[in-house]
Design an enzyme around this catalytic site. Structure first.
Site, PDB file in Angstrom:
ATOM      1  N   ASP A   1      -6.736  -6.441   2.446  1.00  0.00           N
ATOM      2  CA  ASP A   1      -6.937  -6.890   3.836  1.00  0.00           C
ATOM      3  C   ASP A   1      -8.155  -6.238   4.477  1.00  0.00           C
ATOM      4  OD1 ASP A   1      -6.136  -4.429   5.108  1.00  0.00           O
ATOM      5  OD2 ASP A   1      -4.045  -5.081   5.176  1.00  0.00           O
TER       6      ASP A   1
ATOM      7  N   HIS B   1      -6.659  -1.469   8.317  1.00  0.00           N
ATOM      8  CA  HIS B   1      -5.763  -0.602   9.088  1.00  0.00           C
ATOM      9  C   HIS B   1      -6.018   0.866   8.729  1.00  0.00           C
ATOM     10  CE1 HIS B   1      -3.788  -4.491   8.173  1.00  0.00           C
ATOM     11  NE2 HIS B   1      -3.502  -4.471   9.471  1.00  0.00           N
TER      12      HIS B   1
ATOM     13  N   ASP C   1      -7.289  -1.787  -0.187  1.00  0.00           N
ATOM     14  CA  ASP C   1      -6.357  -2.753   0.424  1.00  0.00           C
ATOM     15  C   ASP C   1      -7.127  -4.064   0.598  1.00  0.00           C
ATOM     16  OD1 ASP C   1      -4.891  -4.279   2.359  1.00  0.00           O
ATOM     17  OD2 ASP C   1      -4.049  -2.443   3.230  1.00  0.00           O
TER      18      ASP C   1
ATOM     19  N   ASP D   1      -3.453   3.022   8.362  1.00  0.00           N
ATOM     20  CA  ASP D   1      -2.286   3.427   7.549  1.00  0.00           C
ATOM     21  C   ASP D   1      -1.878   4.866   7.819  1.00  0.00           C
ATOM     22  OD1 ASP D   1      -2.383   0.885   6.535  1.00  0.00           O
ATOM     23  OD2 ASP D   1      -2.899   1.445   4.490  1.00  0.00           O
TER      24      ASP D   1
ATOM     25  N   HIS E   1       4.140   0.839   4.444  1.00  0.00           N
ATOM     26  CA  HIS E   1       2.743   0.602   4.033  1.00  0.00           C
ATOM     27  C   HIS E   1       1.768   0.935   5.162  1.00  0.00           C
ATOM     28  CE1 HIS E   1       1.934  -3.856   5.453  1.00  0.00           C
ATOM     29  NE2 HIS E   1       2.637  -3.172   6.325  1.00  0.00           N
TER      30      HIS E   1
ATOM     31  N   GLU F   1      -1.937  -4.822  -1.791  1.00  0.00           N
ATOM     32  CA  GLU F   1      -1.697  -5.762  -0.691  1.00  0.00           C
ATOM     33  C   GLU F   1      -2.133  -7.192  -0.994  1.00  0.00           C
ATOM     34  OE1 GLU F   1      -0.021  -5.229   2.246  1.00  0.00           O
ATOM     35  OE2 GLU F   1       0.288  -3.060   1.998  1.00  0.00           O
TER      36      GLU F   1
ATOM     37  N   ASP G   1      -9.680  -0.498   4.106  1.00  0.00           N
ATOM     38  CA  ASP G   1      -8.519  -1.098   4.766  1.00  0.00           C
ATOM     39  C   ASP G   1      -8.905  -1.598   6.154  1.00  0.00           C
ATOM     40  OD1 ASP G   1      -5.744  -1.503   5.612  1.00  0.00           O
ATOM     41  OD2 ASP G   1      -5.194   0.051   4.155  1.00  0.00           O
TER      42      ASP G   1
ATOM     43  N   HIS H   1       0.798  -1.229   0.000  1.00  0.00           N
ATOM     44  CA  HIS H   1       0.000   0.000   0.000  1.00  0.00           C
ATOM     45  C   HIS H   1       0.832   1.281   0.000  1.00  0.00           C
ATOM     46  CE1 HIS H   1      -4.440   1.101   1.145  1.00  0.00           C
ATOM     47  NE2 HIS H   1      -4.019   1.756   0.071  1.00  0.00           N
TER      48      HIS H   1
HETATM   49  C1  DIR Z   1       0.650  -1.565  11.431  1.00  0.00           C
HETATM   50  C2  DIR Z   1       0.180  -2.516  10.343  1.00  0.00           C
HETATM   51  N1  DIR Z   1      -0.368  -0.575  11.747  1.00  0.00           N
HETATM   52  C3  DIR Z   1       1.960  -0.883  11.010  1.00  0.00           C
HETATM   53  N2  DIR Z   1      -0.189  -1.826   9.178  1.00  0.00           N
HETATM   54  C4  DIR Z   1      -0.585  -2.421   8.017  1.00  0.00           C
HETATM   55  O1  DIR Z   1       2.936  -1.593  10.848  1.00  0.00           O
HETATM   56  O2  DIR Z   1       1.968   0.325  10.862  1.00  0.00           O
HETATM   57  N3  DIR Z   1      -1.097  -1.746   7.057  1.00  0.00           N
HETATM   58  N4  DIR Z   1      -0.478  -3.715   7.854  1.00  0.00           N
HETATM   59  O3  DIR Z   1      -1.681  -2.284   5.939  1.00  0.00           O
HETATM   60 MN    MN Z   2      -3.289  -0.486   3.680  1.00  0.00          MN
HETATM   61 MN    MN Z   3      -4.188  -2.987   5.578  1.00  0.00          MN
END
Ligand code: DIR
Ligand code: MN
Ligand code: MN
Ligand code: MN
Length: 305
Positions: free
Chosen positions: A230, A125, A228, A127, A140, A273, A123, A96
């Site tokens: 996920d 998350h 995303d 991000d 990401h 992703e 998403d 991402h």
């Molecule tokens: C987590 C995971 N918040 C990080 N983030 C992800 O590492 O900043 N984002 N997987 O897609």
């Molecule tokens: Mn993402």
């Molecule tokens: Mn994500």
């Protein structure tokens, strides 16, 4: 309309390897033919070139900052060129972090034409980490913060040294969120970012959430969808590097895509992703193609508007 497929085979923004195979998995799942069937003149530009994955440890808050910046310069240029040529760019990720480049290009394009830009970010998350708040250093997890102007200049100034941040916080809406780091939560709150998290989707239902998210989108708005994989529940989308249980179902996500198609404002999109190394017989890539068909207007029946 010409739909331009741009492959960005990168996983330098993540710590789990494999998203770099995403563009080919989407091609194998038939993305070009599916989009042709939607009536587009499809042009697959192939994959952008960029640095490999050094698999390094984070340094001063970031993992692979130089590599992420190089990939995003390439994504920025390709996205901007497609938009200037009047095409609809569809970025095939890749992790991402590439949305920093694509959305910076869309923002620059809209700014030059005085068009309003709205981004919907699907998403699990938020991000929205900064190097100070990120638990992982993975870029990401930081694109939303970078696009709002919080991050290293190499990523916040892709449109030029004098360029303003790509987005103001009122221009982005997050949907499907269920995993936010403690300090990331503060960033989201302090910037007043609109978030429809899973609790809100549970309480209001996806239809009401999408109506609210699209309330300020009209025919003069350029809508960018950053999707995303996920975002979906991992039971339907296993091919992702950082799955989080409790996401939207197949049907809820299809409803989102169909409502986005109905609004008629889509101008560009990222599909990111997707991690074929973790997938089961390419089912997550096939799912992505199903969702993109709906996003681009496929419906079961003709519906009165
Ligand atoms: C987590 C995971 N918040 C990080 N983030 C992800 O590492 O900043 N984002 N997987 O897609
Ligand atoms: Mn993402
Ligand atoms: Mn994500
Ligand atoms: Mn700010």
């Amino acid at each position: 309309t010409t739909l331009t497929l741009i492959g960005a085979p990168t996983d330098v923004g993540a710590s789990v390897l494999g998203a770099s195979m995403g563009p080919d998995a989407l091609r194998i799942a038939g993305i070009a033919r599916a989009m042709q069937a939607r009536g587009f003149d499809v042009r697959d530009q192939g994959n952008l070139a960029g640095p490999g994955n050094p698999q390094a440890e984070p340094a001063s808050g970031f993992r692979h900052l130089a590599e992420v910046a190089a990939w995003n310069r390439a994504v920025y240029e390709a996205t901007h060129a497609a938009l200037q040529a009047g095409q609809l760019p569809l970025l095939m990720g890749g992790d991402h972090c590439l949305a920093i480049g694509s959305i910076s290009a869309v923002a620059q394009h809209c700014r030059a034409r005085g068009r309003r830009l709205k981004v919907l970010w699907f998403d699990a998350h938020a991000d929205a980490n900064t190097p100070e708040s990120s638990p992982s250093g993975n870029l990401h997890g930081m694109p939303v913060a970078c696009l709002l102007g919080h991050g290293p200049a190499q990523l916040t100034r892709l449109a030029g040294p004098e360029a303003p941040p790509a987005l103001q916080s009122g221009q982005i809406t997050l949907i499907g969120v269920r995993s936010v780091d403690a300090t990331e939560k503060r960033f989201v709150n302090e910037h007043g970012i609109e978030v429809y998290d899973m609790r809100t989707i549970d309480e209001l239902g996806m239809r009401a959430v999408m109506q609210a998210a699209l309330a300020d989108v009209d025919q003069d708005t350029h809508l960018h969808v950053s999707f995303d994989m996920d975002c979906l529940d991992p039971s339907v989308a296993p091919g992702v590097g950082t799955g989080v249980r409790g996401g939207p179902t197949y049907r809820e996500t299809q409803l989102c895509m169909e409502m986005l198609a109905d609004c008629g404002a889509l101008g560009s999109a990222d599909l990111v992703e997707l991690n074929p190394a973790l997938d089961v017989r390419n089912q997550t890539a096939e799912l992505a193609v199903d969702l993109l068909e709906s996003l681009f207007g496929k419906s079961t029946l003709m519906r009165p508007q």
